[in-house]
Design an enzyme around this catalytic site. Structure first.
Site, short mmCIF file in Angstrom:
data_model
loop_
_atom_site.label_atom_id
_atom_site.label_comp_id
_atom_site.label_asym_id
_atom_site.label_seq_id
_atom_site.Cartn_x
_atom_site.Cartn_y
_atom_site.Cartn_z
N ARG A 139 0.82 -1.21 0.00
CA ARG A 139 0.00 0.00 0.00
C ARG A 139 0.86 1.26 0.00
NH1 ARG A 139 -5.45 -1.74 2.12
NH2 ARG A 139 -6.07 0.41 2.41
N TYR B 120 0.81 4.26 -2.53
CA TYR B 120 -0.30 5.21 -2.32
C TYR B 120 -0.09 6.00 -1.03
CZ TYR B 120 -5.21 6.74 -1.86
OH TYR B 120 -6.38 7.46 -1.72
N GLY C 69 -13.53 -10.23 8.54
CA GLY C 69 -14.54 -9.17 8.42
C GLY C 69 -14.66 -8.31 9.67
P1 NAD Z 1 -11.11 7.65 -8.65
O1 NAD Z 1 -10.12 6.60 -8.97
O2 NAD Z 1 -12.53 7.46 -9.06
O3 NAD Z 1 -10.66 9.06 -9.25
C1 NAD Z 1 -9.33 9.40 -9.52
C2 NAD Z 1 -9.30 10.13 -10.85
O4 NAD Z 1 -7.94 10.51 -11.13
C3 NAD Z 1 -9.77 9.27 -12.02
O5 NAD Z 1 -10.65 10.00 -12.83
C4 NAD Z 1 -8.48 8.95 -12.76
O6 NAD Z 1 -8.68 8.69 -14.14
C5 NAD Z 1 -7.66 10.18 -12.48
N1 NAD Z 1 -6.20 9.94 -12.58
C6 NAD Z 1 -5.49 8.93 -12.04
N2 NAD Z 1 -4.19 9.05 -12.36
C7 NAD Z 1 -4.09 10.18 -13.11
C8 NAD Z 1 -3.01 10.84 -13.75
N3 NAD Z 1 -1.75 10.37 -13.68
N4 NAD Z 1 -3.27 11.97 -14.46
C9 NAD Z 1 -4.52 12.45 -14.55
N5 NAD Z 1 -5.59 11.87 -13.97
C10 NAD Z 1 -5.37 10.74 -13.26
O7 NAD Z 1 -11.00 7.88 -7.08
P2 NAD Z 1 -11.84 8.81 -6.09
O8 NAD Z 1 -12.41 7.94 -5.04
O9 NAD Z 1 -12.74 9.73 -6.83
O10 NAD Z 1 -10.67 9.63 -5.41
C11 NAD Z 1 -10.38 10.98 -5.76
C12 NAD Z 1 -9.24 11.49 -4.89
O11 NAD Z 1 -9.63 11.43 -3.51
C13 NAD Z 1 -7.97 10.66 -5.03
O12 NAD Z 1 -6.85 11.52 -4.98
C14 NAD Z 1 -7.99 9.78 -3.80
O13 NAD Z 1 -6.69 9.43 -3.38
C15 NAD Z 1 -8.67 10.68 -2.78
N6 NAD Z 1 -9.33 9.88 -1.73
C16 NAD Z 1 -10.48 9.20 -1.99
C17 NAD Z 1 -11.06 8.43 -0.98
C18 NAD Z 1 -12.34 7.67 -1.20
O14 NAD Z 1 -12.78 6.99 -0.28
N7 NAD Z 1 -13.01 7.75 -2.32
C19 NAD Z 1 -10.45 8.35 0.26
C20 NAD Z 1 -9.26 9.02 0.48
C21 NAD Z 1 -8.71 9.82 -0.53
N1 UDP Z 2 -12.87 -5.55 1.50
C1 UDP Z 2 -13.56 -6.75 1.57
N2 UDP Z 2 -14.09 -7.26 0.42
C2 UDP Z 2 -13.99 -6.62 -0.78
C3 UDP Z 2 -13.29 -5.39 -0.84
C4 UDP Z 2 -12.73 -4.89 0.32
O1 UDP Z 2 -13.70 -7.35 2.64
O2 UDP Z 2 -14.51 -7.16 -1.77
C5 UDP Z 2 -12.32 -4.99 2.75
C6 UDP Z 2 -10.85 -4.60 2.68
O3 UDP Z 2 -10.03 -5.70 3.01
C7 UDP Z 2 -10.78 -3.50 3.73
C8 UDP Z 2 -12.16 -2.84 3.66
O4 UDP Z 2 -13.01 -3.78 3.03
O5 UDP Z 2 -10.61 -4.05 5.03
C9 UDP Z 2 -12.18 -1.55 2.87
O6 UDP Z 2 -11.52 -1.78 1.63
P1 UDP Z 2 -11.47 -0.72 0.46
O7 UDP Z 2 -10.64 -1.33 -0.62
O8 UDP Z 2 -12.83 -0.26 0.12
O9 UDP Z 2 -10.74 0.56 1.09
P2 UDP Z 2 -9.50 0.77 2.08
O10 UDP Z 2 -8.92 -0.53 2.52
O11 UDP Z 2 -8.54 1.58 1.29
O12 UDP Z 2 -10.12 1.49 3.22
#
Ligand code: NAD
Ligand code: UDP
Length: 312
Positions: free
Chosen positions: A142, A145, A207
């Site tokens: 991970r 990221y 879980g």
């Molecule tokens: P997502 O994957 O749907 O959106 C990410 C977008 O970035 C996509 O449209 C993708 O095509 C674009 N992208 C990826 N790499 C790129 C690059 N090199 N150049 C240009 N565009 C690029 O994810 P999301 O859930 O909408 O997340 C949006 C942001 O929020 C991300 O930065 C993510 O890390 C952050 N975030 C999201 C969550 C969540 O729970 N959804 C939680 C924590 C942080």
């Molecule tokens: N997870 C799961 N089944 C799935 C996908 C995810 O049990 O099909 C679990 C995963 O192991 C984690 C939690 O759900 O403990 C949230 O996972 P997700 O990938 O949504 O986000 P993140 O781990 O980044 O919070």
């Protein structure tokens, strides 16, 4: 007051909701995305309209776009997608941050970073406050990221101290809602799609790990409040403190979809955080924000979205 707003990652899940909200409030919106995990389908209602521009571009390559507000969301967020090409993920976070910060410097734009609860890693304190420095494995699967996002935060604060760039940093906890990809790989989309297809629901590990899920409209509201307030740069936790186990989520999704799916166990991916829940005192005090959409309502909207999508 309206703005010229650049949204990187604007065709993604959260980005498309953000673009729509900004556009509907009268801002000029430029959406930049390389469509890795985003899609034109997500912004179909906006694309081609006056005041909305889509640019297919990769944030790791330089770009020069004038704006007075920049939201930096470009980065795959699902473990499945960010682990597909980990080196690229690290580049996207780090070079992407530098590229938007350089624009902030050049055009005196306010620059917003979508950081993540992953900066806390597998947290040793619970729930997580912004002052907690985290427990990230720097060499795990991970890390591309988590460490990429940590470095991006560092760059944001260094550009602020060194060059006076006006920054805002939010740490987002699990956000869900319509516009997630069917094959996104994250837990809510996986469970809903599996339930609607009457397929096995894949619970990783036993879980018992917890997450706290925030509906996307609440997250976007927090973004806008954070961007437009003038009192602090962050970082601020944005999420819903309602914590639940993954197993409880699986049971809720089965009940709400009326599915005949069964729960099956799959191996727990390495470094999967055991607990996660935000302390949102800062967001409440400084932004006057807290989530307002209950899980049942958010899940119902998301289930309806996937039901329609799967029928197409
Ligand atoms: P997502 O994957 O749907 O959106 C990410 C977008 O970035 C996509 O449209 C993708 O095509 C674009 N992208 C990826 N790499 C790129 C690059 N090199 N150049 C240009 N565009 C690029 O994810 P999301 O859930 O909408 O997340 C949006 C942001 O929020 C991300 O930065 C993510 O890390 C952050 N975030 C999201 C969550 C969540 O729970 N959804 C939680 C924590 C942080
Ligand atoms: N997870 C799961 N089944 C799935 C996908 C995810 O049990 O099909 C679990 C995963 O192991 C984690 C939690 O759900 O403990 C949230 O996972 P997700 O990938 O949504 O986000 P993140 O781990 O980044 O919070």
């Amino acid at each position: 007051m309206t703005h010229k707003v650049l949204v990187t990652g604007g065709a993604g899940f959260i980005g498309s909701h953000l673009c729509r909200r900004l556009f509907n409030e009268g801002n000029e919106v430029i959406c930049l995305d390389n469509l890795f995990t985003g899609s034109l389908e997500n912004i179909r209602d906006l694309n081609g309209r006056e005041g909305f521009t889509f640019i297919n571009h990769d944030v790791t390559e330089p770009f020069d776009i004038e704006a007075d507000r920049i939201f930096n969301l470009a980065c795959p967020a699902s473990p499945v997608h960010y682990q597909f090409d980990p080196v690229k993920t690290a580049k996207t976070s780090v070079l992407g941050a530098m590229n938007v910060l350089e624009l902030g410097r050049k055009y005196h734009a306010r620059v917003f970073q979508a950081s993540t609860s992953e900066v806390y890693g597998d947290p040793l304190i619970h729930p997580q406050t912004e002052s907690y420095r985290g427990n990230v494995n720097p060499i795990g699967i991970r890390a591309c990221y988590d460490e990429g996002k940590r470095m991006a935060e560092t760059l944001f604060f260094d550009y602020s101290r060194q060059y006076g760039v006006d920054i805002r940093v939010v740490r987002i906890f699990n956000t869900y809602g319509p516009a997630m990809l069917e094959n996104d790989g994250r837990v809510i989309s996986n469970f809903i799609v599996q339930a609607l297809n009457d397929e096995d629901i894949t619970v990783y590990g036993d879980g018992s790990q917890t997450r706290s899920f925030c509906y996307v409209s609440d997250t976007v509201e927090a973004f806008l409040r954070m961007m437009e307030q003038n009192s602090f740069a962050g970082p601020v936790n944005i999420g819903n403190p309602a914590e639940m186990t993954v197993l409880e989520l699986a049971e809720k999704v089965i009940a709400m979809t009326g599915s005949s799916s069964e729960i099956v166990r799959r191996p727990l991916p390495s470094d999967d955080p055991t607990r996660r829940k935000p302390v949102i005192t800062q967001a409440k005090e400084k932004l006057g924000w807290q989530p307002v959409v209950p899980l049942e309502q958010g899940l119902a909207e998301t289930i309806a979205y996937f039901r329609e999508k799967l029928q197409k």
